[in-house]
Design an enzyme around this catalytic site. Structure first.
Site, PDB file in Angstrom:
ATOM      1  N   TYR A  46     -30.581 -12.606 -14.717  1.00 38.29           N
ATOM      2  CA  TYR A  46     -29.498 -13.166 -13.904  1.00 38.29           C
ATOM      3  C   TYR A  46     -29.906 -14.475 -13.228  1.00 38.29           C
ATOM      4  O   TYR A  46     -29.065 -15.314 -12.945  1.00 38.29           O
ATOM      5  CB  TYR A  46     -29.082 -12.169 -12.813  1.00 38.29           C
ATOM      6  CG  TYR A  46     -28.040 -11.165 -13.209  1.00 38.29           C
ATOM      7  CD1 TYR A  46     -28.170 -10.422 -14.374  1.00 38.29           C
ATOM      8  CD2 TYR A  46     -26.932 -10.934 -12.406  1.00 38.29           C
ATOM      9  CE1 TYR A  46     -27.230  -9.490 -14.723  1.00 38.29           C
ATOM     10  CE2 TYR A  46     -25.976  -9.992 -12.760  1.00 38.29           C
ATOM     11  CZ  TYR A  46     -26.137  -9.270 -13.916  1.00 38.29           C
ATOM     12  OH  TYR A  46     -25.197  -8.334 -14.266  1.00 38.29           O
ATOM     13  N   ASP A  61     -31.719   1.648 -24.522  1.00 35.49           N
ATOM     14  CA  ASP A  61     -30.695   2.146 -25.451  1.00 35.49           C
ATOM     15  C   ASP A  61     -30.663   3.673 -25.425  1.00 35.49           C
ATOM     16  O   ASP A  61     -29.594   4.289 -25.354  1.00 35.49           O
ATOM     17  CB  ASP A  61     -30.897   1.598 -26.884  1.00 35.49           C
ATOM     18  CG  ASP A  61     -32.351   1.633 -27.352  1.00 35.49           C
ATOM     19  OD1 ASP A  61     -33.246   1.963 -26.545  1.00 35.49           O
ATOM     20  OD2 ASP A  61     -32.591   1.329 -28.543  1.00 35.49           O
ATOM     21  N   LYS A 107     -37.186  -2.170 -22.017  1.00 37.77           N
ATOM     22  CA  LYS A 107     -37.086  -2.423 -23.464  1.00 37.77           C
ATOM     23  C   LYS A 107     -38.457  -2.928 -23.899  1.00 37.77           C
ATOM     24  O   LYS A 107     -38.596  -4.021 -24.466  1.00 37.77           O
ATOM     25  CB  LYS A 107     -35.952  -3.430 -23.722  1.00 37.77           C
ATOM     26  CG  LYS A 107     -35.571  -3.597 -25.188  1.00 37.77           C
ATOM     27  CD  LYS A 107     -34.788  -2.442 -25.777  1.00 37.77           C
ATOM     28  CE  LYS A 107     -34.603  -2.619 -27.264  1.00 37.77           C
ATOM     29  NZ  LYS A 107     -33.965  -1.464 -27.926  1.00 37.77           N
TER      30      LYS A 107
HETATM   31  C1  LIG Z   1     -19.706  -9.602 -10.787  1.00 35.09           C
HETATM   32  C2  LIG Z   1     -21.104  -9.477 -11.282  1.00 35.09           C
HETATM   33  C3  LIG Z   1     -21.883 -10.711 -10.911  1.00 35.09           C
HETATM   34  C4  LIG Z   1     -21.804  -8.208 -10.770  1.00 35.09           C
HETATM   35  C5  LIG Z   1     -23.156  -8.067 -11.416  1.00 35.09           C
HETATM   36  O1  LIG Z   1     -23.289  -8.232 -12.631  1.00 35.09           O
HETATM   37  O2  LIG Z   1     -24.097  -7.774 -10.692  1.00 35.09           O
HETATM   38  C6  LIG Z   1     -21.071  -6.894 -10.960  1.00 35.09           C
HETATM   39  O3  LIG Z   1     -20.889  -6.567 -12.291  1.00 35.09           O
HETATM   40  C7  LIG Z   1     -21.779  -5.785 -10.231  1.00 35.09           C
HETATM   41  O4  LIG Z   1     -22.105  -4.786 -10.864  1.00 35.09           O
HETATM   42  O5  LIG Z   1     -21.979  -5.903  -9.011  1.00 35.09           O
END
Ligand SMILES: CC(C)[C@H](C(=O)O)[C@@H](O)C(=O)O
Ligand SMILES: NC(=O)c1ccc[n+]([C@@H]2O[C@H](COP(=O)([O-])OP(=O)(O)OC[C@H]3O[C@@H](n4cnc5c(N)ncnc54)[C@H](O)[C@@H]3O)[C@@H](O)[C@H]2O)c1
Ligand SMILES: [Mg+2]
Length: 357
Positions: free
Chosen positions: A141, A224, A192
């Site tokens: 992320y 998985d 993984k």
């Molecule tokens: C909206 C998105 C950025 C968020 C994430 O991926 O963390 C959501 O899916 C969550 O689970 O809080």
């Protein structure tokens, strides 16, 4: 002493469900004299509309100065066409990262009254109580470099970077080991490691720490298989710990075991126990504005807030008992409705929890 709570309703069903959770908190405040003080701010599309960005630095600073934050959800089709740098979701990532909220706790608990609403057979899920511990401020992320580039042949290529430092793995692992110590003593780390080096390191760090927690039985599972096992025999799990993206996906899958994603709360904590509390679901554009969203995940997130950040565990217990009571009364929003129950709106469900409290 008063406790300052910042409310960030966000977009879509966010304001509808947060309104009910705030009503529950205000009732708890009156009943138990908690001294809660509320302020409201903008995040996501609501902030883009007002300020041209999904979370202003001023709002982030205000959130950090409070005792806890309660958030609804962000995003929606209205903002989907915007440049990716100012998407509503970036506001959520900014507050998580900006406040150092690396430990995301997502408990998937089946209320026995909802056994029929689960996607799985009642005998497979009865008594289900899993805690997913998701790393929230690192991994793919946030890894750099990231972006979309044009190759020499003119073709575009999208790229992200999946990185974890040992220190990032160690602190989330300790959160998970400690949670397992307080619960059933079992920790399953999901990775993984058969393909991705970053998760080979993840596994190594978990194994290195394990001897410090002799009362916890550590196991490892590929993601998985973990997805499959969650829907095959979910009760084999107690605490699961995993990285940001795998945790995002596995927690949505776990949600359906509890009847609906509208039942899954979360806490996102930093090193000092400060937390942001939000349901695991999104802004649900398909049902926004109809008054039918399930507010219970947000109400249960508010209970987690009282327990984890405000040291008011007794009040959290009372709110959770009130939720259980409205389910006993047969009240169900559409997402958890089964035959013989009474279908209620978002506001009716919130009012019933207030009354039960
Ligand atoms: C909206 C998105 C950025 C968020 C994430 O991926 O963390 C959501 O899916 C969550 O689970 O809080
Ligand atoms: N934490 C967050 O703010 C968060 C989390 C997930 C998705 N999102 C955003 O929300 C938007 C919609 O995403 P999505 O459709 O993939 O996921 P979603 O979670 O919003 O919705 C998925 C499905 O679940 C249903 N649902 C969700 N919450 C519900 C509730 N409380 N009661 C009843 N039904 C509920 C929706 O109606 C929809 O059918 C996107 O912009 C996404 O980025 C935000
Ligand atoms: Mg998600």
């Amino acid at each position: 002493m008063s406790k300052k709570i910042m409310i960030l309703p966000g977009d879509g069903i966010g304001p509808e469900i947060v309104e009910q959770a705030v009503a529950v908190l205000k009732t708890a405040d009156e009943k138990f004299g908690l001294g809660l003080e509320f302020s409201e701010g903008l995040i996501g599309g609501a902030s883009i509309d007002a300020h041209g960005e999904p979370l202003t630095d001023a709002e982030l600073k205000k959130a950090g100065e409070c005792d806890a934050v309660l958030l609804g959800a962000v995003g929606g089709p209205k903002w989907d066409k915007l440049d990716r740098a100012i998407r509503p979701e970036k506001g959520l990532l900014k507050i998580r990262s900006g406040l150092g909220l690396y430990a995301n706790l997502r408990p998937a608990i089946l209320y026995p009254q909802l056994a029929d609403a689960s996607s799985l057979k009642p005998e497979v899920v009865s008594g289900l109580d899993i805690l997913i511990v998701r790393e929230l401020t690192g991994g793919i992320y946030f890894g750099e470099p990231r972006g979309i580039r044009t190759l020499e042949n003119g073709e575009k290529q999208g790229f992200n970077t999946y990185v974890y430092k040992e220190s990032e793995i160690e602190r989330i692992a300790r959160t998970a080991f400690e949670a397992a110590q307080k619960r059933g003593g079992k920790l399953c780390s999901v990775d993984k490691a058969n393909v991705l080096e970053v998760t080979v390191l993840w596994r190594e760090v978990l194994d290195r720490l394990a001897p410090e927690y002799p009362d916890v039985e550590l196991s490892h599972m590929y993601v998985d298989n973990a997805a499959m096992q969650l829907v095959r025999a979910p009760k084999q799990f107690d605490v699961m710990v995993t990285g940001n993206m795998f945790g995002d996906i596995l927690s949505d899958a776990a949600a359906m075991l509890t009847g609906s994603i509208g039942m899954l709360p979360s806490a996102s904590l930093n090193e000092s126990g400060f937390g942001l509390y939000e349901p695991c679901h999104g802004s649900a554009p398909d049902i926004a504005g109809q008054g039918i969203a399930n507010p219970l995940a947000t109400i249960l997130s508010a209970a987690m807030m009282l327990r984890y950040s405000l040291d008011m565990g007794d009040v959290a217990d009372a709110i959770e008992a009130a939720v259980s009571k409205v389910l006993d009364q047969g009240l169900r929003t559409a997402d958890i409705y089964t035959e013989g129950c009474k279908k209620v709106s978002t506001a009716e469900m919130g009012a019933a929890v207030v009354a039960a409290l």
